[in-house]
Structure formats: C-alpha cells, structure tokens
Design a protein around this motif. Structure first.
Motif, PDB file in Angstrom:
ATOM      1  N   THR A  72       0.872  -1.167   0.000  1.00  0.00           N
ATOM      2  CA  THR A  72       0.000   0.000   0.000  1.00  0.00           C
ATOM      3  C   THR A  72       0.913   1.221   0.000  1.00  0.00           C
ATOM      4  N   PRO A  73       0.986   1.992  -1.092  1.00  0.00           N
ATOM      5  CA  PRO A  73       2.001   3.047  -1.228  1.00  0.00           C
ATOM      6  C   PRO A  73       1.990   4.047  -0.076  1.00  0.00           C
ATOM      7  N   LEU A  74       3.158   4.592   0.202  1.00  0.00           N
ATOM      8  CA  LEU A  74       3.305   5.555   1.290  1.00  0.00           C
ATOM      9  C   LEU A  74       2.602   6.862   0.941  1.00  0.00           C
ATOM     10  N   GLY A  75       1.759   7.309   1.879  1.00  0.00           N
ATOM     11  CA  GLY A  75       1.046   8.565   1.673  1.00  0.00           C
ATOM     12  C   GLY A  75       1.547   9.693   2.552  1.00  0.00           C
ATOM     13  N   SER A  76       1.890   9.368   3.825  1.00  0.00           N
ATOM     14  CA  SER A  76       2.335  10.434   4.724  1.00  0.00           C
ATOM     15  C   SER A  76       3.151   9.858   5.868  1.00  0.00           C
ATOM     16  N   ILE A  77       4.043  10.698   6.394  1.00  0.00           N
ATOM     17  CA  ILE A  77       4.754  10.409   7.642  1.00  0.00           C
ATOM     18  C   ILE A  77       4.693  11.668   8.499  1.00  0.00           C
ATOM     19  N   GLU A  78       4.187  11.531   9.692  1.00  0.00           N
ATOM     20  CA  GLU A  78       4.212  12.614  10.674  1.00  0.00           C
ATOM     21  C   GLU A  78       5.241  12.263  11.734  1.00  0.00           C
ATOM     22  N   LEU A  79       6.102  13.215  12.075  1.00  0.00           N
ATOM     23  CA  LEU A  79       7.243  12.958  12.943  1.00  0.00           C
ATOM     24  C   LEU A  79       7.263  13.917  14.122  1.00  0.00           C
ATOM     25  N   LEU A  80       7.351  13.360  15.325  1.00  0.00           N
ATOM     26  CA  LEU A  80       7.581  14.128  16.540  1.00  0.00           C
ATOM     27  C   LEU A  80       8.863  13.591  17.160  1.00  0.00           C
TER      28      LEU A  80
END
Length: 375
Positions: A72-80
């Motif tokens: 399932t292709p990468l759509g987003s990465i949120e990083l803290l």
C-alpha cells in the motif's frame, strides 16, 4: 505539525506516525529538571537510544518507499522527534513530543488513516513507558513539568490502541519501544493520566492488526547507549529482509512472520540483568505489507561432517538461475546468495569421501548447512 512526507491521495495508502522521546527536560538530568513528587519520576531521566531508534525507523520507512516496496504506497509520515533528521540532507521540520503536539498529531494521523478502509496505519513510539492496572502508559516529553500533576503527560496507550480500532483503516500496525514496568507509586496513588482518544462501546476490531511491544508485561526494554535499541534494530532487520517469505508469486514481508520471528531477530540468547529479552505481539489477520521488487539476498554457511572433509571438497551451490562454487579449503564456506531453492554439493577428487548432494531452501537472513560426507 511535522508532516515530513506528504503524498496524500484518494487511493489506498500507508500513513505513519513516529514519536521519539529521548530528552525529558523536567526529569533528572534535564535542562529544566524539577523536584518531582513521585518516586517514579524522581528515578527516571534522559534516554540515549530512543530518539536514535525513532530516526532509524523513519529512515527505514523512507527507504522502503524509495525502493517502491510498500504494497500500500506511502502517503504520509508525521514525525515528533527531539533530534533533527538528516534524511534529506536538510534540516526537516519536527515538533517535540509533548502532550499538546502528540494529541494533535495523533488525531490528524487518525483522520488520514480513516479516509479509506484499505489504508495501512503505522504507529511507532520510543521513550519511557510504565504499566498501571495492566494498562501501558507512554511518558511524553513534558511529563513532570508541573510536579503537582506528575502524570499529566503520560498517555494511556492501552486505551488509545483500543480506540483506534474504530478507525476505518483495516490494516493497523503499532510498534511500542518502551518499558512496561509497574511504578511503586501506582500501588498507593490513583494516577490521573491523559486520554487523547475515546473508546466506543459499539466499535469492532480492525481486520488486520499487529501490535508489537518491545518487552513483556512488567518488564524493561533495553538499548545500547547512543545506538538503536535491540527491539527497533530487530524490527527493522525484519522489515528490510530478515522476515521475507515467498507467497508463491512474490517475496514479501507478512505481519504474521514479524510476530512469530521478532524474538529470534532480537537475539533470544542476549541476556540482561533481568534475563532474556522477550517482546510481546498481539496479532489478528496476518497480511503482506512489503513486496520486494528483486529477489532478496541471504547468507549461507556450509561446513562438512567430518570437519576434515572440507579440506578435500569442491563445493557448489546452484539452481537454474545462479551458481556458486569453491575449491578445497580448511575454513567453512561463507557466501551470499539470492534467496531460493538450491542444490548444495561436495565432490572429492580422491577416494577420501563420496560425492554428496542435498536440496535446501535458502531464505534471509542466515542459513547454516552441514554436509554429511561418507568415506
């Protein structure tokens, strides 16, 4: 917020939230250390492995994307994260994982995941953790900021995980690299911790679930100083190839394999002061999440029995696509091959031993084979 990868589309995608906490400014050794009112917060402090582990997880997620291996292709990465990432060679935006930023990042990530039932949701946390009443709590960066409310920035992960089952995404993976010890304070004090999501009594379970903890209940997690933790290192090794299997058409990584083999990758013989390292998995509906475009490589070690036979052996490892060979040598044969089914043979020029051939399925990461050589 720190949405460092954004290729969001209307099609099924993978959405990732990564939280890494190593700096606890209000705890022992922190820049703004406070006189804490509970023993647990007095005794814990700064971590050297967790932020590095979170960055390694980020880099691996992007590497899998770069190789076009996400099913399932990468759509987003949120990083803290409390260290800067150098993934792109530039300083990337990121926010410290305090209660406010984690709450917003989590809810935004959940919204993205919920846009399509075929989405894959991936959650990763590395930092302090503790268990109270069988519930795991994750300590965020601003825990202990106000010693009068010592537990305010501890998030109830057990409740959060249960609530996320109500998300529309059918594929949900949660990785928690944190201790699960029970604080003595919890035996005498009712903890007022934070809830950042509500559990619906009407919701069901997601179709495909893998929730993986770095350690067993009531136990500690470990990592070498200034290096990736044992759990995250093992997990990433598995995702990058150690967990590969062939489904009949493709070389894939399946959540069932991760669940089954993670302890082996972490090193069941690795001992700490509390014994063998063991992680815990909760799994339902195993699913393939990564598909390799090329045949992965595997390491093979070949020895002979009796040991001296290898001094006279012409060794060969071959199938219809690949062939490897070596002449007589006193040392074990160490080689890297493309994964697959091979014939491994030993031929002898003299009359010392008879020719021997075996069939072996060689898969990543490591394989050992002993050839039985009869005289």
């Amino acid at each position: 917020m720190a949405l460092i990868f954004d290729q969001i589309a209307d099609t099924p995608q993978t959405h990732i939230l990564i939280i890494g906490v190593g700096k606890y400014p209000y705890l022992k050794g922190g820049e703004h250390a406070q006189d804490q009112t509970v023993d647990y917060l007095k005794n814990i402090g700064q971590l050297t492995s967790t932020s590095i582990s979170a960055k390694a997880f980020l880099d691996s997620m992007l590497d899998i994307h770069a190789k076009d291996c996400w099913i399932t292709p990468l759509g987003s990465i949120e990083l803290l994260l409390d260290i800067q990432s150098e993934t792109t060679g530039e300083q990337e935006p990121n926010d410290i994982a305090n209660l406010d930023s984690v709450e917003k990042a989590y809810l935004d990530w959940k919204d993205r995941c919920g846009t399509n039932s075929a989405n894959t949701a991936i959650f990763y946390f590395a930092g302090h953790g503790f268990t109270v009443d069988n519930n795991l709590h994750l300590a965020l960066a601003d825990i202990g900021k106000d010693p009068r409310l010592p537990w305010k920035s501890a998030v109830n992960f057990t409740s959060l995980r249960a609530a996320f089952h109500g998300c529309k995404a059918d594929n949900q993976l949660f990785f928690v690299d944190a201790c699960r010890d029970v604080p003595i304070d919890s035996l005498t004090t009712k903890l007022a911790v934070s809830l950042i999501d509500d559990v619906s009594k009407l919701q069901g379970m997601c179709t495909h679930d893998l929730t993986l903890y770095a350690t067993a209940q009531n136990s500690s997690a470990y990592g070498p100083k200034d290096q990736v933790s044992y759990f995250t290192s093992a997990l990433l090794n598995g995702l990058k190839g150690a967990g590969v299997t062939n489904d009949g058409e493709h070389w894939v990584i399946n959540t069932g394999t991760i669940s089954k083999d993670i302890n082996g990758w972490m090193g069941e013989d690795k001992q700490t002061e509390q014994g063998t390292l063991r992680c815990r998995a909760e799994i339902a509906g195993p699913i393939n999440i990564i598909k390799f475009k090329e045949v992965p490589e595997a390491h093979l070690t070949v020895i002979c029995n009796p040991t001296g036979a290898i001094n006279h052996a012409d060794l060969r490892c071959f199938n219809e696509n690949y062939s490897y060979k070596r002449g007589p040598n006193s040392k074990p044969w160490e080689l890297t091959v493309k994964a697959g089914i091979y014939q491994i043979s030993a031929r002898f020029k003299g009359k010392h031993y008879k020719k021997t051939t075996v069939l072996k399925n060689i898969i990543p990461p490591n394989n050992n084979h002993k050839l039985e050589c009869k005289s």
